[in-house]
Each structure stands twice: as structure tokens, then as C-alpha cells.
Design an enzyme around this catalytic site. Structure first.
Site, PDB file in Angstrom:
ATOM      1  CB  ILE B 475      -0.933   0.003   1.226  1.00 18.92           C
ATOM      2  CG1 ILE B 475      -0.125  -0.263   2.501  1.00 18.92           C
ATOM      3  CG2 ILE B 475      -2.039  -1.007   1.061  1.00 18.92           C
ATOM      4  CD1 ILE B 475      -0.946  -0.183   3.780  1.00 18.92           C
ATOM      5  N   GLY B 478       6.273  -0.447   0.427  1.00 17.48           N
ATOM      6  CA  GLY B 478       7.444  -1.054  -0.198  1.00 17.48           C
ATOM      7  C   GLY B 478       7.534  -2.547  -0.007  1.00 17.48           C
ATOM      8  NE  ARG B 518       0.026 -10.157   9.745  1.00 23.84           N
ATOM      9  CZ  ARG B 518       0.294 -10.752   8.586  1.00 23.84           C
ATOM     10  NH1 ARG B 518       0.023 -10.151   7.448  1.00 23.84           N
ATOM     11  NH2 ARG B 518       0.841 -11.959   8.545  1.00 23.84           N
ATOM     12  N   GLY B 707       8.558  -4.815  12.589  1.00 25.13           N
ATOM     13  CA  GLY B 707       7.604  -3.981  11.857  1.00 25.13           C
ATOM     14  C   GLY B 707       7.781  -2.528  12.239  1.00 25.13           C
ATOM     15  N   GLY B 709       5.676   0.378  10.304  1.00 19.73           N
ATOM     16  CA  GLY B 709       4.787   1.353   9.671  1.00 19.73           C
ATOM     17  C   GLY B 709       3.961   2.218  10.600  1.00 19.73           C
ATOM     18  CD  GLU B 710      -0.102   0.473  12.146  1.00 22.14           C
ATOM     19  OE1 GLU B 710      -0.677   1.538  12.378  1.00 22.14           O
ATOM     20  OE2 GLU B 710      -0.547  -0.387  11.367  1.00 22.14           O
TER      21      GLU B 710
END
Lengths: 471, 757
Positions: B475, B478, B518, B707, B709-710
Site C-alpha cells: 500500500i 514497499g 505486520r 515492523g 509502519g505504525e
């Protein structure tokens, strides 16, 4: 192709064949409705690189470039394809992102964006690529590409740094067909008459069309009208584009007046008004994103008469007047009396704004302030322009305080101006002006700001103006 | 990277480097096909009729004129909606009553958009308006309008207890009580929701702009009562999601229903306004905090009572993260959460889910109490953070049944503080004279990641090129690139030989999807296993070509298989594959890693420096340092983009993106980009944000990656609020930090009767 103007009427106007060059190929304009946007048209032809992100010119995902003339020089100009009705591109040359690597090799800007990691989800990327493409091929550009050329493009994934890096990595435009195209003149816009759409090429023709069809609607850059169509599905029986009227795109500067054609895009105002003080370029930058500035015009902004339009305050502070043409002839009126009520102007039926005149020399000291949530490309909560001239002893010889967003129309506060004149420009003067503002301004409350907030900001801006201009 | 990363197996060749995304060419040329770009011959265009009321019963709905309108092929209302809720979230595809202004009332499909728009106006609906409620606390009061028969409170209050909060507060030397409010905020990506549905018999293919294809897959299979094999979800290119596309949504059901009824493919693409109104947006939180400290600088008690505005329905329940429970060594902790339905649009998990809101509350409150005690907030936080070996909960429960490993939050703080030069912070807040004042603030954060089932396959073709198939999505994170890098590292096939197929539920195994830190960690482990499986097959096939050497005694380097003991004996991968005559397909299906008592978390420390204009209330960001633990970076370019982009999103929350609702009508007043104001390049100078990748190596993710992203989105609000306080001594506890709020705070500081500018 030329038809006698006197015989024109909505039903008997002679249709002309309208076409444009899309990625180098001639394409006929045969849309069912004149409100079809250029974006929808190219996407329906399978050119899906340009995306719809908002349909109101806020995101730039739909950016394409058009070939335009800049005072005898040809250049690529990026525009929001969602804010152009298809018939408006008649005679134009348009390139979409698909054009860039059509030869099988990535364009420099595409290489640069890929290498810098400037594309994450990629939905905005073709738009950024087209804005940056136009910047790379901008005639006369020296040094690296200016990332501000992409200020009209939104990205949600990156922090913009890699996109900026891509801009900075780009050198001169390569010696290719795109650059070769710039050696030849840009297309000249000719008269267009198709169903529901006219593009006259003289003021007289335009006035005549409006006389024949009083219900016709003028469209200049289209940055406002297209939003009405895209988001509120508004339709017009007859659109009349002023894009082709040379007189309305004139810019002249004489000893005592600067005359700006009403349909001259804001970008060109900044380019042509070379003697302008820095406040003018600051104002233009704050007005809208480069993509919007490439299409939006002063005539359009004044005619919509929004109380929060960004051109009115500064033009009021510059004591501008408006030149008007109609079937009854031509007239000039001061901008201060042009706005008559909320979204109402003194334009009569069939009248058009041809130019805005600004007397020179400009005031010694002038500032423009736009208070909005986002720095650029936003609707103002309050906009203000203030100007003063002082005599040798430091007393105010002339003062102008103009505001938008604080009343039903953009306003100049004559009482405050009178109170400042003849006095020293000091804190006491500021307090006098602020008291008058408190008493005379009638802002409303909405989601952009409460009444009290707007009043307080207006007063703060006077203080800020004094702070910045105090002797 | 200062040093070449290594593993026990030797130096890494692909991982840990910088590099462009492997699909960058598709994206920069405009060739990447997003859902809205898909065109199928005969495809219809769908439009949705939306409720003008915040809460209303549909008394009657007459679609006959619309159905008779030339060019209309199908019209659906709540009567056509199967009585199967979308992913079990209380919402049918179409509902009666409707519970927010903008909720879908009916949908139709026609030959083109203009026809569909016109036909919508022909649907006659009689509404019986019902009373509505917008505020989560109001919605819990007796007599409040009820959205559901079982009330507005979703489930039970979620209560988590550790130690004894009342006793902890009582035994504290200082206690403060504060409330922090975050409004409903937009959190979407550049691509509005879109889907294309096509039925062939009873088989449904749905192209969707989703983060989690298998969630949509399961939801639609259940709704239509067809076997899993009859549904295919394809989400190849997705124009951003940020959580708003992490779960099944109304649009997919509507498109599938219309396509089935019309027996033609249907495209449903939301306008920006529809995307804002009918998506999953960041939920409003009102968090009441009580925090108590002891004179020895320890946090003795921390209580959060949160009211969460779920909106009319929910994609998944909103909720706090673990900021209160997992960051600090607090003995007495209690969190109490009320997830409340109101008549505003759906909310759901968005980047960080409830962590940014919770982080704002916790990190602000700790800043406040530290300053009241005369402590340096950074020293205070550094003293109280959990460190390796400290007890920590393995799950969401309060009991600390595990112990923390691979934690480097202290290094995040130290490196970040050094970069921004924390010593420049004002010793006394608001002490600088003049119209402009500067200040520095700190906020920490933490999160888990990588949970759930990961599935992927890796195929090595007969010519030695390779493919990765996975059903979670790229999304913009990458993942196509980083997942291919993992496979390339395992197999030692050059990255340039890889292609990936993302987001397709028919060709790839089940996978939990792309959300919650994740994809890299969870799907990444599956890719690693799949690549290993494929490698084993290749080595087994190569043995007979290399004197029957056992696979264990072979290795592959740069697509050449060699005998470890005698590298002069080698064979090219392509030759092995040609001789083998069939693809090597490796499968990877992984669950959450088994780490026993060990708990691995991902942390960050952010530092903001701001300048506040006392005349206009404008807050200008001067510098933003984001120091992150992410284990080992797989691709440094991707990591930097995630940190910088996430930081900007966190910072954007401080300035706008607020969804404001009209109290009289319940309508959203900010349904456009013009009102929401996502930041442009000119709002935050990109140079102001500096990402620091704190050296570390995890144990649960592929090659030690965690992880990421968040997290970058979490600390922005608190870091900026703390910096504003340091600059001017004004404490902002409500987001956004508007100029008006800053001016009001400054006015409140002034002695009565003094002049206000």
C-alpha cells in the site's frame, strides 16, 4: 470558418471543428456534455496515469501539461486536468504521463523519482512527475529544479523529502523531442463554437455572444466553475470561455498604471510584473498552488465575489479599479465600489471584466496576510492587505486597510484609514485602528473560525503590520 | 549503514542496503493499474444514494422510476442486502434505520456516470428522522438516542488492571488529573475507495483497493454463501490505506450485489467526499488520565479512562494501544475503555489505531507531572522505561507474564536527544521574551507487530528468474520490494530477477493482510520460509549434476550452485531448472513466532522543536527528530520513507485533518481536502524531519527486522504539545493545536485587564 457575428444566436451559431493534440495525436472533441473534464476524457481513452484524487484541484493527482506561450517563449505548463472542461482545450497541445516514456526510455524526471524513492503507493506519482517535468523543461531555468513547482501535488506516503531530492538531482532538460518542441511557437487559440460552448477571440465577440444569450456563463481559468460541476453536478446551458481573447490576457505597465488583463493567469502576472514589490509574489504564492495559478485569473476571482477570495484585499489596498465592457460600452469603476453584497458585484447583465488597473507608484509599505490552517493553497479564515505611506516626519500620509473573510464582501475600512492619516505610526495608532475594527467588522462564525477568533486575528494582523513596518 | 550487517550464515548481500522499489518504473510511468483504472467491456458505473439524516428510519423507498430510467441496469436497497453483517461488524451492506449522515441508503448501476447520477435523483425515500447523538459520553447517558437495541456501548467496558490503582495514587507524592481530547480525524490515502465486481456464474472476482484481501474474501464469501474458492480478491496496486482499507467495507458488498443483480461487471469508485464520509476514519478519544509519582522520580500509578467514539458502526473496535502498560515500569496501572456508538460515520483502525491518541494523553501527562515536580521530562522518562529483562505482558492482559527483549528505547532517547541538543531546551517554560518563542518537547512510543498468520509462495522459473506471491498488499510500504529482497537474500538470486504478485487471494496462500506493523514481519517470515523451501528443491535437483553431492553440502550464490567443499564444482541455476523441467515452488505458512516468555516490541523517541508566534498563535515546526528501533532495516530507503512519511502524518494531526460535525444536523463540515488540509510540501519543510535508525537486531522477524509502519505516526501530537508548552508555557490538551487555541491559552496567561492583541 469565420462567421458574421451579427448573425450569431444560440441556435444559429456556426459550429467549428474542435480538436486538440493529445500526446502528439490529433483528437476530436466530441464529448456528450461540455462539462466533461479533460481528466475524464483522457482516462476514458485508457490514459489512466492521471488519477482523480479530489476533483477540486487540491491534490494534483490529475496533473497534465499543456504547451503555452509565455511572451513569445514556448513552455510546458502543468495544470489540474480535473479543472478543465474538455472544450477548453480545443487547439491546445496536452501531454499526459504516458507521453514521457513513450519512446521506451524513462524520462529524466521518472528516473529521478524512481531512484530517490519518491514514489511509495504511487497514486500521486504521475502528477508529481508531470509537475516536475514542466519544471525541468522550463525555459531559462538554471541550477537544480525547484521543488516548489510541485507544491500543488499532495503525497500521503512520503515525507516529501525523496521527492525534493529528485527535483534537486535533475540537471538541464535533455536534448530530445520535448525540448525541440519548445523551439517552435505554442498553439494560438482560435474561435470555437460547439454545442453549449463558445470561445470568442475578441472582447466585442464575447460581448455580442452574451448579448445574444443572456443566460450564457463566462468561464476563465475554470478553477472555480469546474469544482461546481465536479462536486455539485452543476450544469450550464452555454459556457463562454474568455481564454482566447488576447486583450484579456494583456499586461501593460506605464508611468502611472499597471494594467492586468482579467483573464491573464496568475502565473503570468508574477512573470510579467517585473517591477512589482516582493509582496506581490508572496501574495501570488499564498493565493493558490502553482497548478491553480497556471489557470486561475484575477477576473474570475473578482467576479465570483467571494468574501474570502484572495485577490480582493490586496487589490483594494492597492486602490485598484476594474475595467468593464458590455454592449453599452466600456466603463471603469473603483474596486472598492465593485462588491455590492454577498457574492454580488456591480457587473450588469452581459458585462465582463476586461482588466484590473493599479495606480502607481505603489504605496511605500504594503503587506499581505493570509490566515488559514494550511500555509498554501487553502481558503483563508481571514485575509488582509495593509498599506501606508509616511511623510518625512513619519506621520501617515495615506493608509489602506483591506480585509477578506470578515464581512459579506471584501472591505476597506475607511474609518480606520482616516483615523491613521496625519498621525504618527505607533502603538496608539494601532489601538485606534483596532477599536474601529472591533466596532465595524461583522465576521461570521463557521468551521474555519469563530466570529471572535476572526476579530481577534484581524486586530492581531494590524499589530503585526505595525510591528513589521514601524520606523 | 556504518557496517555491513552479518548473520551467522555470512554477510548479507541484499538486505540492509538502500535501493529504489522494484515496481518504481510501473509507478512513475503511470502504468501501474489501480482498481479505478480497470476497465472491462460492458462494465457499469455505480453510484450511491446517501442519507441526508444522521439517524432515520426508512419509512418507504420507491426505486421504480430509477429502475425504469434508460441506462439503469440494477438498483438495490436495504431489502436486497443479505442479512449477513459485513465482517461481523453490526452493519449490513445497506441498513434500515440509517445511522449517520452520508450512510448508503440505496445504490444503482448504470451504463455511465451521468446516467447513474441522474437516476439517483429518481429514488424516492421517505425518512422518519430519529433523534441522534454525536458525543460518546452523551451517548452513554440515560435517555440518549439509542443506535442499537442493546444500547450504544459496544460490548463491555474493556478494563485492564495491574497492581492497585487507588492505593498507588494514594501512596504517590504527587497526583495530577487531566483530560486529553482528539477529535475524529481523517486518515485516508490518495486513492479514494474503489472496487470492480464481476460475477461469472457463482464465482465472484473483485478488484478492490484494500489492504487485506483475505478479510474482504472471507466477508464476501460469507455474505453470498459461496465457498472460499468461488471468490477472488485482487488488490494489485493500492493507493495508500493507512488503516482505512484494512477491513471489509460497504463499497465491496454494494458493488458485488449490484454486479450480481445486473449480471454485468460494476465499478464503484468513491468521490473524495464519499471517501471521507464513508470510510474508516480515526476515532475520537476523550481520555481522562490520573498519574501519580513518587519523589524518587518513579511513576507509581497511571490510570486511563477512555471514551472512544466508534461512530455508527465499526470496522473493528477501536481502542487504546499499550502506551500506558508497555512503555514504563509502572506498578499500578488501570485502563478502562468505553467503545461507544454515535451517529457519526464509521471509525476504525487507522495508522497507529488508538496509539497516537493514547500517546498524546500519556506522554503529555508525564511531561506535565515531571515539570510540576521540577524534573527534566527526558530524564524522568528515561528512568522509568522498561528495559531488557523487565517484566512485560505478552498479550493484551494486565498480567506481566513475559520479559522484554531486544529493546533499545534508551538508545533511541539518547541518540535523539543528542541530535536535537536537548540541553537547548528552556529551563523555564515560556521564559523567552519577544513575539516569537521556541521550545523543545519529547514523546516516546512503542508497539508490537508481525502477528497473525503469514502465507506466501516463491516460484523459481525454468530460466532461473523468480517470483514472490503473497496476498497481503503493497500500500506504499514497499512490501513488494522488501519481500522480494528477503527471497533474493535466501536464494541468492539477483533482485533484478524477481517479480512479485501482491494482493491476490487466488494465487497466494492465506495471509492476515497489511496492517499493524505486520507485513514485513509476518508475511516476511512466510516469504523467508517459502524461499528456503524453493532453495531446498533446487539444491536437491542440483545434487545429481554435481557428483551426487548431498543438498546440505551445496550452496547457491548469485544463481550458481556450488559444492561447499570444492567451489570449482558448480552449475548454473538456469541449467538446474532446465534439467529439472519444472518450477521450484516453495511454500511458506507461518504463525506468530514462538518465543516463550520473550516479548519483542518496537519503540521510538521523537523530539520536536517549535517556534510559536505570540501575535498570531502560529506554531512553526523547526526540527523533528524521529529515532526508531526497527530491528534490522531490510531496505534503508524504504525505512526512511516510512519514518518520515509517518512522522508527517503524526504532525498533520496537530494542525488539521479534523472531521468536524454540525451539532444541529450531524453532518460533516469538513468533507473535502480543502477543509481537511493534508500537508503539502510547503507545510512541513521535508528537511526538518530527521530519521535516526537505531542499530538493533530483532529475533522474531526475517533477518532480525521488526515492523515499523505504525509507530512513526504515534508521538507527533505529544511531542509538539510538549514543545509548545516549553516555548510559551501554554498546555494544549485538545487536538488540533489551532492558532485560536494558542491565542486563547496566551490570553489566559495574561493578568486581567491587560491589552489583548
Amino acid at each position: 470558418m469565420r462567421s458574421s457575428i451579427t448573425t450569431l444566436s444560440p441556435t444559429t451559431r456556426v459550429k467549428t471543428a474542435a480538436e486538440f493534440l493529445l500526446n502528439g495525436r490529433a483528437v476530436a472533441i466530441d464529448a456528450a456534455s461540455p462539462e466533461t473534464t479533460l481528466l475524464d476524457f483522457v482516462r476514458a481513452r485508457g490514459l489512466t496515469g492521471a488519477k482523480e484524487g479530489c476533483a477540486e484541484g487540491e491534490c494534483g493527482a490529475c496533473t497534465v501539461v499543456m504547451v503555452v506561450d509565455e511572451g513569445g517563449r514556448t513552455t510546458y505548463r502543468p495544470v489540474n486536468s480535473c479543472l478543465i472542461f474538455l472544450p477548453m482545450v480545443a487547439g491546445h497541445e496536452i501531454h499526459t504521463v504516458e507521453s514521457l516514456a513513450a519512446g521506451g526510455r524513462l524520462a529524466d524526471v521518472q528516473e529521478a523519482m524512481a531512484a530517490a524513492g519518491g514514489s511509495q503507493c504511487g497514486y500521486c506519482t504521475p502528477g508529481f512527475v508531470m509537475s516536475l517535468f514542466a519544471e525541468q523543461y522550463r525555459p531559462g531555468r538554471t541550477g537544480p529544479c525547484d521543488p516548489r513547482s510541485m507544491a500543488g501535488n499532495l503525497c500521503r506516503c512520503t515525507g516529501y523529502r525523496p521527492i525534493r531530492d529528485a527535483a534537486h538531482s535533475l540537471g538541464p532538460a535533455p536534448d530530445d523531442d520535448f525540448r525541440a518542441r519548445l523551439a517552435r511557437p505554442a498553439p494560438r487559440l482560435e474561435r470555437v463554437e460547439i454545442d453549449g460552448f463558445s470561445r470568442p477571440v475578441t472582447t466585442d465577440e464575447c460581448v455580442e455572444i452574451l448579448k445574444q444569450d443572456p443566460a450564457a456563463t463566462l468561464v476563465a481559468g475554470g478553477t472555480d466553475l469546474c469544482v461546481e460541476s465536479n462536486l455539485r453536478h452543476k450544469r450550464w446551458r452555454h459556457l463562454v470561455s474568455v481564454d482566447g481573447i488576447a486583450e484579456l490576457r494583456d499586461f501593460t505597465e506605464s508611468a502611472d498604471v499597471v494594467r492586468i488583463g482579467a483573464a491573464l493567469p496568475l502565473t503570468d502576472i508574477g512573470r510579467l510584473w517585473q517591477s512589482a514589490p516582493p509582496v506581490i509574489s508572496e501574495w501570488l504564492e499564498l493565493f493558490a498552488s502553482p497548478l491553480i495559478r497556471n489557470r486561475a485569473t484575477l477576473g474570475g476571482n473578482l467576479a465570483t465575489a467571494s468574501p474570502i477570495g484572495d485577490s480582493a484585499p490586496i487589490l483594494l489596498a492597492l486602490d485598484a479599479s476594474v475595467q468593464i465592457a458590455g454592449s453599452g460600452g466600456r466603463r471603469t469603476m473603483s474596486l472598492a465600489s465593485f462588491f455590492t453584497a454577498y457574492r454580488r458585484t456591480a457587473l450588469g447583465p452581459g458585462e465582463i471584466i476586461t482588466a484590473i488597473e493599479i495606480p502607481t507608484p505603489l504605496p511605500d509599505t504594503i503587506r499581505f496576510y493570509k490566515v488559514a490552517k494550511r500555509r498554501l493553497d487553502d481558503i483563508s479564515t481571514v485575509a488582509a492587505a495593509m498599506a501606508i505611506d509616511r511623510d518625512g516626519s513619519g506621520r501617515v500620509r495615506r493608509a489602506r486597510f483591506a480585509f477578506g473573510g470578515v464581512a459579506a464582501t471584501p472591505v476597506r475600512i475607511g474609518e480606520a484609514e482616516a483615523a491613521a492619516v496625519g498621525q504618527p505610526w505607533n502603538e496608539a495608532a494601532v489601538e485606534r485602528v483596532q477599536r474601529i475594527i472591533d466596532r465595524t467588522l461583522t465576521p461570521m462564525s463557521d468551521h474555519r473560525g469563530s466570529r471572535d477568533y476572526r476579530l481577534q486575528v484581524s486586530k492581531s494582523l494590524v499589530e503585526k503590520f505595525w510591528w513589521e513596518t514601524r520606523a | 549503514m556504518a557496517q555491513q550487517p552479518t548473520t551467522p550464515g555470512g554477510p548479507l548481500n541484499v538486505i540492509g542496503k538502500r535501493g529504489p522499489n522494484i515496481d518504481a518504473v510501473e509507478r512513475v510511468t503511470g502504468r501501474a493499474k489501480y482498481t479505478g483504472d480497470i476497465d472491462i467491456p460492458g462494465m457499469l458505473v455505480a453510484r450511491v444514494l446517501r442519507s441526508p439524516h444522521a439517524h432515520a428510519r426508512i419509512a418507504s423507498i420507491d426505486t421504480s422510476k430509477a429502475e425504469a430510467f434508460r441506462g439503469v441496469r440494477a438498483v438495490i436497497t436495504y431489502k436486497d442486502a443479505p442479512k449477513v453483517m459485513i465482517w461481523g461488524n453490526r452493519q449490513y451492506a445497506l441498513n434500515n434505520p440509517v445511522r449517520f449522515k452520508g450512510e448508503a441508503v440505496a445504490a444503482l448501476a448504470a451504463v455511465d456516470a451521468e446516467t447513474a447520477e441522474k437516476a439517483l435523483k429518481l429514488i424516492a425515500v421517505q425518512y422518519e428522522p430519529l433523534p441522534f447523538v454525536l458525543d460518546p459520553e452523551e451517548a452513554l447517558k440515560p435517555g440518549a438516542p439509542q443506535l442499537f437495541e442493546d444500547g450504544n456501548l459496544e460490548g463491555m467496558p474493556r478494563i485492564l488492571n495491574r497492581g492497585n490503582i487507588e492505593q498507588g495514587l494514594k501512596e504517590s507524592d504527587k497526583v495530577i488529573e487531566r483530560m486529553y481530547h482528539c477529535p475524529t480525524m481523517w486518515s485516508g490515502g490518495m486513492e479514494p475507495r474503489a472496487c470492480v465486481a464481476q460475477w461469472e456464474g457463482d464465482k465472484l472476482t473483485l478488484w478492490a483497493s484494500t489492504q487485506s484481501p483475505f478479510r474482504v474474501h472471507g466477508s464476501l464469501a460469507a455474505m453470498f454463501g459461496v465457498p472460499d474458492g468461488n471468490v477472488r480478491i485482487i488488490a494489485s496496486y493500492v493507493g495508500g490505506g493507512f488503516g482505512t482499507k484494512s477491513a471489509p467495507h460497504t463499497d465491496e458488498s454494494l458493488a458485488a450485489l449490484l454486479a450480481r443483480k445486473a449480471r454485468l461487471p460494476v465499478k464503484l469508485q468513491y468521490s473524495r467526499e464519499e471517501e471521507i464520509l464513508d470510510s474508516n476514519t480515526r476515532f475520537e478519544t476523550r481520555i481522562y488520565v490520573r498519574v501519580g509519582v513518587k519523589k524518587d522520580m518513579t511513576i507509581n500509578a497511571l490510570e486511563l479512562k477512555a471514551y472512544i467514539n466508534q461512530g455508527a458502526y465499526h470496522t473493528r473496535l477501536g481502542g487504546l494501544g499499550n502506551q500506558a502498560t508497555h512503555t514504563y515500569k509502572t506498578v499500578n496501572v488501570r485502563t478502562e475503555q468505553y467503545r461507544v456508538h454515535t451517529n457519526i460515520p464509521n471509525t476504525g483502525p487507522t495508522r497507529g489505531v488508538g496509539d497516537p491518541q493514547e500517546d498524546f494523553a500519556v506522554e503529555s501527562a508525564l511531561d506535565e507531572i515531571a515539570i510540576e515536580m521540577g524534573w527534566d521530562p527526558m530524564e524522568f522518562k528515561l528512568k522509568n522505561i522498561k528495559r531488557n529483562g523487565d517484566p512485560i505482558a505478552r498479550g493484551p492482559a494486565g498480567v506481566e507474564d513475559g520479559r522484554l527483549i531486544t529493546q533499545v528505547l534508551d538508545r533511541c532517547i539518547e541518540l535523539g536527544a543528542a541530535r536535537i541538543d536537548w540541553t537547548r531546551r528552556n529551563a523555564a517554560a515560556g521564559g523567552q521574551p519577544g513575539p516569537k518563542a521556541r521550545g523543545i518537547g519529547i514523546a516516546l512510543t512503542e508497539r508490537g507487530g508481525g502477528g497473525g498468520v503469514g502465507g506466501a509462495s516463491v516460484k523459481v522459473n525454468l530460466d532461473g528468474s523468480a517470483m514472490v506471491f503473497y496476498s497481503s498488499t503493497d500500500i506504499g510500504t514497499g512490501s513488494r520490494t522488501t519481500l522480494a529482497m528477503i527471497a533474493a537474500e535466501v536464494l541468492s538470486i539477483p533482485l533484478s530477477m524477481f517479480r512479485t504478485t501482491a494482493g491476490d487471494t487466488e494465487v497466494a496462500p492465506y495471509d492476515g493482510g497489511s496492517q499493524g506493523n505486520r507485513t514485513l514481519q509476518g508475511t516476511g517470515r512466510a516469504v523467508q520460509a517459502a524461499a528456503r523451501d524453493a532453495l531446498d528443491q533446487i539444491l536437491a535437483a542440483a545434487g545429481p549434476m554435481l557428483d551426487n553431492t548431498a543438498p546440505a553440502d551445496l550452496e547457491m550464490r548469485d544463481s550458481v550452485i556450488r559444492v561447499k567443499a570444492d567451489p570449482s564444482k558448480s552449475v548454473k541455476l538456469a541449467d538446474v531448472m532446465q534439467r529439472r523441467g519444472r518450477s521450484a515452488v516453495g511454500l511458506g505458512n507461518t504463525t506468530a513466532p514462538q518465543t516463550g516468555m520473550n516479548v519483542e516490541r518496537t519503540t521510538a523517541a521523537h523530539f520536536a522543536e517549535v517556534e510559536v508566534d505570540r501575535e498570531t498563535g502560529k506554531v512553526r515546526l523547526l526540527r523533528y527528530i524521529a529515532a526508531h528501533d526497527l530491528g534490522r532495516p531490510i531496505n534503508v530507503t524504504v525505512v526512511e520513507n516510512q519514518i518520515e512519511g509517518g512522522s508527517i502524518q503524526g504532525l498533520a494531526l496537530t494542525q488539521g485533518e479534523e472531521m468536524r460535525f454540525d451539532k444541529r444536523t450531524g453532518g460533516c463540515l469538513t468533507g473535502s481536502f480543502l477543509d481537511l488540509k493534508p500537508p503539502t510540501m510547503m507545510d512541513f519543510d521535508p528537511r526538518l524531519i530527521e530519521a535516526i535508525i537505531v542499530p538493533n537486531e530483532g529475533v522474531t522477524g526475517p533477518y532480525g527486522a521488526k515492523g515499523l509502519g505504525e509507530n512513526p505516526c504515534h508521538p507527533g501530537m505529544a511531542a509538539v504539545a510538549n514543545a509548545i508548552y516549553n516555548a510559551i508555557g501554554v498546555r494544549l490538551r485538545e487536538v488540533p493545536f489551532s492558532r485560536g487555541a494558542v491565542l486563547a491559552g496566551l490570553n489566559a496567561q495574561r493578568p486581567a485587564g491587560s491589552r489583548t492583541a
